[in-house]
Design a protein around this motif. Structure first.
Motif, PDB file in Angstrom:
ATOM      1  N   GLY A   1      -0.979   0.794   5.246  1.00 32.76           N
ATOM      2  CA  GLY A   1      -0.375   0.175   6.412  1.00 32.76           C
ATOM      3  C   GLY A   1       0.213  -1.188   6.140  1.00 32.76           C
ATOM      4  N   MET A   2      -0.083  -1.765   4.970  1.00 30.42           N
ATOM      5  CA  MET A   2       0.499  -3.060   4.606  1.00 30.42           C
ATOM      6  C   MET A   2       1.657  -2.844   3.651  1.00 30.42           C
ATOM      7  SD  MET A   2      -2.677  -5.701   4.092  1.00 30.42           S
ATOM      8  CE  MET A   2      -1.530  -6.981   3.551  1.00 30.42           C
ATOM      9  N   HIS A   3       2.735  -3.611   3.848  1.00 33.31           N
ATOM     10  CA  HIS A   3       3.937  -3.475   3.027  1.00 33.31           C
ATOM     11  C   HIS A   3       4.399  -4.863   2.593  1.00 33.31           C
ATOM     12  CE1 HIS A   3       4.103   0.707   4.327  1.00 33.31           C
ATOM     13  NE2 HIS A   3       3.998   0.289   5.573  1.00 33.31           N
ATOM     14  N   THR A   4       3.776  -5.392   1.556  1.00 29.44           N
ATOM     15  CA  THR A   4       4.091  -6.754   1.106  1.00 29.44           C
ATOM     16  C   THR A   4       4.280  -6.769  -0.404  1.00 29.44           C
ATOM     17  OG1 THR A   4       1.701  -7.218   1.066  1.00 29.44           O
ATOM     18  CG2 THR A   4       2.929  -7.935   3.020  1.00 29.44           C
ATOM     19  N   ILE A   5       5.184  -5.926  -0.884  1.00 27.68           N
ATOM     20  CA  ILE A   5       5.372  -5.749  -2.323  1.00 27.68           C
ATOM     21  C   ILE A   5       5.781  -7.044  -3.016  1.00 27.68           C
ATOM     22  CG2 ILE A   5       7.746  -4.913  -1.952  1.00 27.68           C
ATOM     23  CD1 ILE A   5       5.329  -3.797  -4.765  1.00 27.68           C
ATOM     24  N   ALA A   6       6.669  -7.818  -2.424  1.00 27.18           N
ATOM     25  CA  ALA A   6       7.107  -9.062  -3.060  1.00 27.18           C
ATOM     26  C   ALA A   6       5.968 -10.078  -3.115  1.00 27.18           C
ATOM     27  CB  ALA A   6       8.313  -9.643  -2.329  1.00 27.18           C
ATOM     28  N   TYR A   7       5.231 -10.188  -2.025  1.00 26.44           N
ATOM     29  CA  TYR A   7       4.113 -11.133  -1.976  1.00 26.44           C
ATOM     30  C   TYR A   7       3.055 -10.777  -3.014  1.00 26.44           C
ATOM     31  CZ  TYR A   7       0.264 -13.905  -0.070  1.00 26.44           C
ATOM     32  OH  TYR A   7      -0.779 -14.792   0.083  1.00 26.44           O
TER      33      TYR A   7
ATOM     34  N   ALA B   1       8.507  -0.871   0.401  1.00 31.11           N
ATOM     35  CA  ALA B   1       9.148  -1.195  -0.873  1.00 31.11           C
ATOM     36  C   ALA B   1      10.547  -0.594  -0.979  1.00 31.11           C
ATOM     37  CB  ALA B   1       8.273  -0.705  -2.031  1.00 31.11           C
ATOM     38  N   GLU B   2      10.721   0.615  -0.474  1.00 32.88           N
ATOM     39  CA  GLU B   2      12.033   1.259  -0.605  1.00 32.88           C
ATOM     40  C   GLU B   2      13.093   0.640   0.296  1.00 32.88           C
ATOM     41  OE1 GLU B   2       9.688   3.690   2.454  1.00 32.88           O
ATOM     42  OE2 GLU B   2       9.318   2.526   0.622  1.00 32.88           O
ATOM     43  N   GLU B   3      12.666  -0.192   1.231  1.00 32.48           N
ATOM     44  CA  GLU B   3      13.613  -0.834   2.149  1.00 32.48           C
ATOM     45  C   GLU B   3      13.619  -2.353   2.030  1.00 32.48           C
ATOM     46  OE1 GLU B   3      12.466   0.496   6.008  1.00 32.48           O
ATOM     47  OE2 GLU B   3      12.732   2.631   5.546  1.00 32.48           O
ATOM     48  N   HIS B   4      12.872  -2.890   1.094  1.00 29.07           N
ATOM     49  CA  HIS B   4      12.694  -4.346   0.999  1.00 29.07           C
ATOM     50  C   HIS B   4      14.012  -5.019   0.621  1.00 29.07           C
ATOM     51  CE1 HIS B   4      10.909  -8.220   0.078  1.00 29.07           C
ATOM     52  NE2 HIS B   4       9.730  -7.768   0.441  1.00 29.07           N
ATOM     53  N   PRO B   5      14.505  -5.961   1.442  1.00 30.03           N
ATOM     54  CA  PRO B   5      15.773  -6.629   1.124  1.00 30.03           C
ATOM     55  C   PRO B   5      15.643  -7.486  -0.133  1.00 30.03           C
ATOM     56  CG  PRO B   5      15.110  -6.995   3.422  1.00 30.03           C
ATOM     57  CD  PRO B   5      13.926  -6.428   2.714  1.00 30.03           C
ATOM     58  N   ILE B   6      16.635  -7.445  -0.992  1.00 27.13           N
ATOM     59  CA  ILE B   6      16.587  -8.240  -2.220  1.00 27.13           C
ATOM     60  C   ILE B   6      16.599  -9.729  -1.903  1.00 27.13           C
ATOM     61  CG2 ILE B   6      19.099  -8.222  -2.536  1.00 27.13           C
ATOM     62  CD1 ILE B   6      16.310  -8.127  -5.250  1.00 27.13           C
ATOM     63  N   GLU B   7      17.252 -10.110  -0.803  1.00 29.69           N
ATOM     64  CA  GLU B   7      17.271 -11.519  -0.417  1.00 29.69           C
ATOM     65  C   GLU B   7      15.850 -12.001  -0.078  1.00 29.69           C
ATOM     66  OE1 GLU B   7      19.077  -9.151   1.007  1.00 29.69           O
ATOM     67  OE2 GLU B   7      21.143  -9.583   0.395  1.00 29.69           O
TER      68      GLU B   7
END
Length: 263
Positions: free
Chosen positions: A160-166, A106-112
């Motif tokens: 281990g999962m990083h899918t904040i936008a999804y 989440a802390e690195e998730h690109p806004i695009e």
């Protein structure tokens, strides 16, 4: 006279538009609707995959057409809506399935990437539903809209999962479904959602590799992942007269994962 079970589930003479319908869960749902007698219109971004899917369905005696469109783009959705109604005359069942995911902390998730996921998974669902309601379903006082959510929209992720936008987008789809069902119910339009768990697919390939297919299967009370027929029954229920008194609801098809305390 009360209809038989076979009559309630029969979609003969009806039409269904399925976005993301060229492969995976979308194709599985399209097949269920086609097997029940519906004429199909598949939508995706790649013509070769659409053509292959349509040929596969036609080989099974199902009437299937296709249109190339990017369901994240408003202009494409408006063109899709107009062409769908021109070809089919009306759309009885709309399956909003096209979707995107993005893996990043989440802390690195690109806004695009955030915008890409939201535009397809939420905005696209709204725009196409709105078009079909305005130009077809409200006037006919009938229609079924099925939105693909996910158990990822019900809570957080396994470690281990990083899918904040999804996850955020699928949570939005659930409340979008409830709100739309309440507003359009008086027009005879039913709106429901399906929340799949883990099904092997192109979209989930990274998750399966990261967490391990056996581990994910073991986490489900039924001890397995979803397969090529697990969404068919629910899709047909929500699309057909068998589900005519069901609206604003969601159901997880996940082998029981969402029933596990702390799961």
């Amino acid at each position: 006279m009360t209809r038989t079970v076979q009559q309630l589930f029969d979609l003969s003479g009806q039409t269904a538009l399925v976005t993301g319908g060229s492969r995976g869960l979308g194709l599985q749902m399209a097949q269920a609707l086609g097997e029940a007698g519906a004429r199909l219109l598949l939508v995706a971004r790649k013509s070769d995959e659409l053509e292959a899917a349509a040929q596969q369905l036609k080989g099974q005696g199902i009437e299937a057409q296709w249109i190339v469109a990017d369901c994240a783009k408003q202009a494409d959705l408006e063109r899709l809506g107009a062409e769908a109604l021109q070809r089919l005359g009306a759309v009885d069942v709309l399956v909003n399935n096209a979707g995107a995911a993005w893996g990043a902390p989440a802390e690195e998730h690109p806004i695009e990437a955030w915008d890409k996921v939201m535009n397809l998974n939420v905005r696209g669902y709204f725009l196409l539903s709105q078009y079909m309601a305005k130009h077809c379903m409200i006037g006919r006082r009938r229609g079924s809209i099925i939105n693909l959510a996910s158990i990822a929209g019900l809570g957080g992720n396994p470690r281990g999962m990083h899918t904040i936008a999804y996850n955020t987008s699928k949570g939005a789809v659930l409340n979008f479904t409830r709100a739309l069902a309440a507003e359009w119910g008086p027009h005879g339009i039913r709106v429901n959602a399906i929340c799949p768990g883990f099904f092997p697919s192109r979209m989930t390939r990274g998750t399966l590799e990261a967490l391990g297919e056996e581990r994910l299967a073991a986490h489900a009370p039924l001890g397995r992942l979803g397969d090529d027929e697990d969404l068919k029954g629910l899709t047909l229920l929500l699309a057909s007269a068998a589900g005519k008194h069901i609206t604003g609801q969601w159901l997880a098809v996940d082998g029981g994962v969402s029933a596990v305390v702390g799961g």
